[in-house]
Design an enzyme around this catalytic site. Structure first.
Site, PDB file in Angstrom:
ATOM      1  N   ASP A 148       0.824  -1.207   0.000  1.00 23.81           N
ATOM      2  CA  ASP A 148       0.000   0.000   0.000  1.00 23.81           C
ATOM      3  C   ASP A 148       0.866   1.269   0.000  1.00 23.81           C
ATOM      4  O   ASP A 148       2.097   1.199   0.068  1.00 23.81           O
ATOM      5  CB  ASP A 148      -0.923  -0.062   1.237  1.00 23.81           C
ATOM      6  N   GLU A 181      -0.973   1.652  -5.196  1.00 24.26           N
ATOM      7  CA  GLU A 181      -0.525   3.048  -5.124  1.00 24.26           C
ATOM      8  C   GLU A 181      -1.626   3.972  -5.603  1.00 24.26           C
ATOM      9  O   GLU A 181      -1.429   5.185  -5.677  1.00 24.26           O
ATOM     10  CB  GLU A 181       0.782   3.111  -5.940  1.00 24.26           C
ATOM     11  N   TRP A 182      -2.786   3.389  -5.900  1.00 26.04           N
ATOM     12  CA  TRP A 182      -4.027   4.105  -6.238  1.00 26.04           C
ATOM     13  C   TRP A 182      -3.961   4.886  -7.555  1.00 26.04           C
ATOM     14  O   TRP A 182      -4.825   5.729  -7.825  1.00 26.04           O
ATOM     15  CB  TRP A 182      -4.447   5.060  -5.098  1.00 26.04           C
ATOM     16  N   GLY A 183      -2.911   4.680  -8.334  1.00 30.15           N
ATOM     17  CA  GLY A 183      -2.808   5.402  -9.602  1.00 30.15           C
ATOM     18  C   GLY A 183      -2.264   6.810  -9.451  1.00 30.15           C
ATOM     19  O   GLY A 183      -2.202   7.556 -10.431  1.00 30.15           O
ATOM     20  N   ASN A 185       0.721   8.053  -9.093  1.00 25.99           N
ATOM     21  CA  ASN A 185       1.935   8.367  -9.859  1.00 25.99           C
ATOM     22  C   ASN A 185       2.010   7.536 -11.140  1.00 25.99           C
ATOM     23  O   ASN A 185       3.085   7.125 -11.559  1.00 25.99           O
ATOM     24  CB  ASN A 185       3.183   8.120  -9.005  1.00 25.99           C
ATOM     25  N   ASP A 203      -9.950   3.770  -3.508  1.00 29.36           N
ATOM     26  CA  ASP A 203     -10.682   2.577  -3.054  1.00 29.36           C
ATOM     27  C   ASP A 203     -12.092   2.469  -3.642  1.00 29.36           C
ATOM     28  O   ASP A 203     -12.810   3.453  -3.762  1.00 29.36           O
ATOM     29  CB  ASP A 203     -10.804   2.586  -1.524  1.00 29.36           C
TER      30      ASP A 203
HETATM   31  C1  GLA Z   1      -5.956   1.419   1.424  1.00 23.94           C
HETATM   32  C2  GLA Z   1      -6.098   0.429   0.277  1.00 23.94           C
HETATM   33  C3  GLA Z   1      -7.251  -0.509   0.580  1.00 23.94           C
HETATM   34  C4  GLA Z   1      -6.992  -1.245   1.880  1.00 23.94           C
HETATM   35  C5  GLA Z   1      -6.777  -0.242   2.999  1.00 23.94           C
HETATM   36  C6  GLA Z   1      -6.327  -0.909   4.292  1.00 23.94           C
HETATM   37  O1  GLA Z   1      -7.046   2.272   1.506  1.00 23.94           O
HETATM   38  O2  GLA Z   1      -6.307   1.096  -0.933  1.00 23.94           O
HETATM   39  O3  GLA Z   1      -7.424  -1.447  -0.471  1.00 23.94           O
HETATM   40  O4  GLA Z   1      -5.863  -2.073   1.742  1.00 23.94           O
HETATM   41  O5  GLA Z   1      -5.793   0.716   2.651  1.00 23.94           O
HETATM   42  O6  GLA Z   1      -6.118   0.001   5.319  1.00 23.94           O
END
Ligand code: GLA
Length: 397
Positions: A148, A181-183, A185, A203
């Protein structure tokens, strides 16, 4: 030694010593389960064992869901030498025993950490402990690491993920590396040689078409996540996938919505990581998650992510090239109203500029993947109705 042989030897040594990603661990999108979407931090070893049992009993394992992944909050403290240990009240038997149990079921074991100082749930992160953590995971028998991006202020994303990739490689146990890394970068631009999949968005949330505002961050409904995949398909392929996040199937949306969500994740060649309580899986959820013909679209060996062909009045038409000159086709009704479809194959011109594939036969057979009904051929105009927040998903072959 002749110069030629010397150079060859040098290259061989360099390749075998130099760290790299473990290749060929995810030639098709990874399939499994993860604790986060349903359980959040409320996890313990009994839940994980029961889920592993249920993966087998429900038919999920047979359908291809192999990884049992523990997300955030399994952690206890680091010991005086810096080694991480699980929370001893939630995981009293320890991670090795849990991994052994999961392996004894023919499943694989995944774990979670974070590139920063702390995880998103405030547990110890891997920053500064990458090689030590990788070694610990290898000793426990971990097969999959989701990594993460919370609490990483000042870190360079590519560098941080590269460090963990190298640490995993040094530890010597092949581990699927999932970049979370949620995109932020653009991991699709640099992730291919680092990991096997990378999150493309923030998320997901258990809602077809809404945004949930948490103050400092937002989570996204299925349709929002889908929109965010625009332009990314060219970056994905075997062993390196775009990850639009773990699934919410079975977590409370309607059956139509769950079916549409699952179908689209298959069209996107997305990793299929279930996020429901498999111990209490309903028949409807089971039917969706374990449909072999729909899963085959996702797991097709060409590994080509599908694309949006057209969008009009909340009706989208998606295509995905499959092996043997087959195609998957998905009509997605994003509105709540029932919609009529009329699709004249002869007048349409389906070309995938990325793969160079086009629909060039005029007599494909058509199969409805969810109802298992044959719908004639592409010689005739296809007419059908699609309920609100639902799909018509076909294979033409
Ligand atoms: C981030 C991630 C989620 C999950 C939570 C856990 O938000 O994007 O998928 O792993 O952390 O705290």
């Amino acid at each position: 030694m002749k110069m030629k042989y010397f150079l060859l030897l040098l290259i061989t040594i360099t390749i075998s010593v130099y760290p790299q990603k473990f290749e060929n661990l995810a030639l098709t999108p990874p399939m499994g389960w993860n604790s986060w979407n349903h359980f959040g931090c409320e996890i313990n070893e009994n839940i994980i064992r029961e889920v592993a049992d249920a993966m087998v009993a429900s038919g999920m394992k047979d359908a291809g869901y192999i990884y049992v992944n523990i997300d955030d909050c399994w952690h206890g403290e680091r010991d005086s030498l810096g080694f991480i240990h699980p929370d001893s009240s939630r995981f009293p038997s320890g991670m090795k025993a849990l991994a052994d149990y999961i392996h004894s079921k023919g499943l694989k074991f995944g774990i979670y950490s974070d590139a920063g100082w702390k995880t998103c749930g405030g547990k110890p992160g891997s920053r500064g402990y990458e090689y030590q953590d990788a070694m610990q995971y290898a000793k426990w028998g971990v097969d999959y690491l989701k990594y993460d991006w919370c609490n990483t202020e000042g870190l360079n994303a590519q560098g941080a993920y590269l460090t963990m990739r190298d640490a995993l490689y040094s530890a010597g146990r092949p581990i699927v590396f999932s970049l979370c890394e949620w995109g932020n970068n653009k991991p699709w631009e640099w992730g291919k040689n680092i990991g096997h999949l990378w999150r493309t968005t923030g998320d997901i949330t258990n809602c077809f078409d809404c945004i949930v505002d948490h103050g400092t961050w937002k989570s996204w409904g299925i349709m929002y996540i889908l929109n965010m995949q625009d332009g990314l398909r060219k970056f994905a392929g075997p062993d390196h996938w775009n990850d639009p996040d773990m699934m919410e199937v079975g977590n409370g949306m309607s059956v139509n919505e769950d079916r549409a969500h699952f179908s689209m994740w298959c069209m996107l060649a997305a990793p299929l990581i279930a996020g429901n309580d498999v111990r209490k899986i309903s028949d409807e959820t089971k039917e969706i998650l374990t449909d072999k013909e729909v899963i085959a679209v996702n797991q097709d060996s060409l590994g080509i992510q599908g694309f949006k062909y057209s969008a009009k009045d909340s009706l989208e038409i998606w295509f995905k090239p499959l092996q043997n000159d087959n195609w998957a086709v998905c009509f997605l009704n994003r509105s709540l109203k029932k919609q009529k479809i009329s699709f004249d194959w002869k007048k349409e011109n389906v070309i995938d500029s990325l793969s160079g594939r086009k629909i060039d036969k005029d007599n494909y057979k058509i199969r409805n993947l969810w109802t298992k009904k044959e719908l004639g051929t592409t010689k005739e105009t296809l007419t059908a109705e699609v309920s609100g927040h639902d799909v018509l998903m076909l294979r033409i072959y």
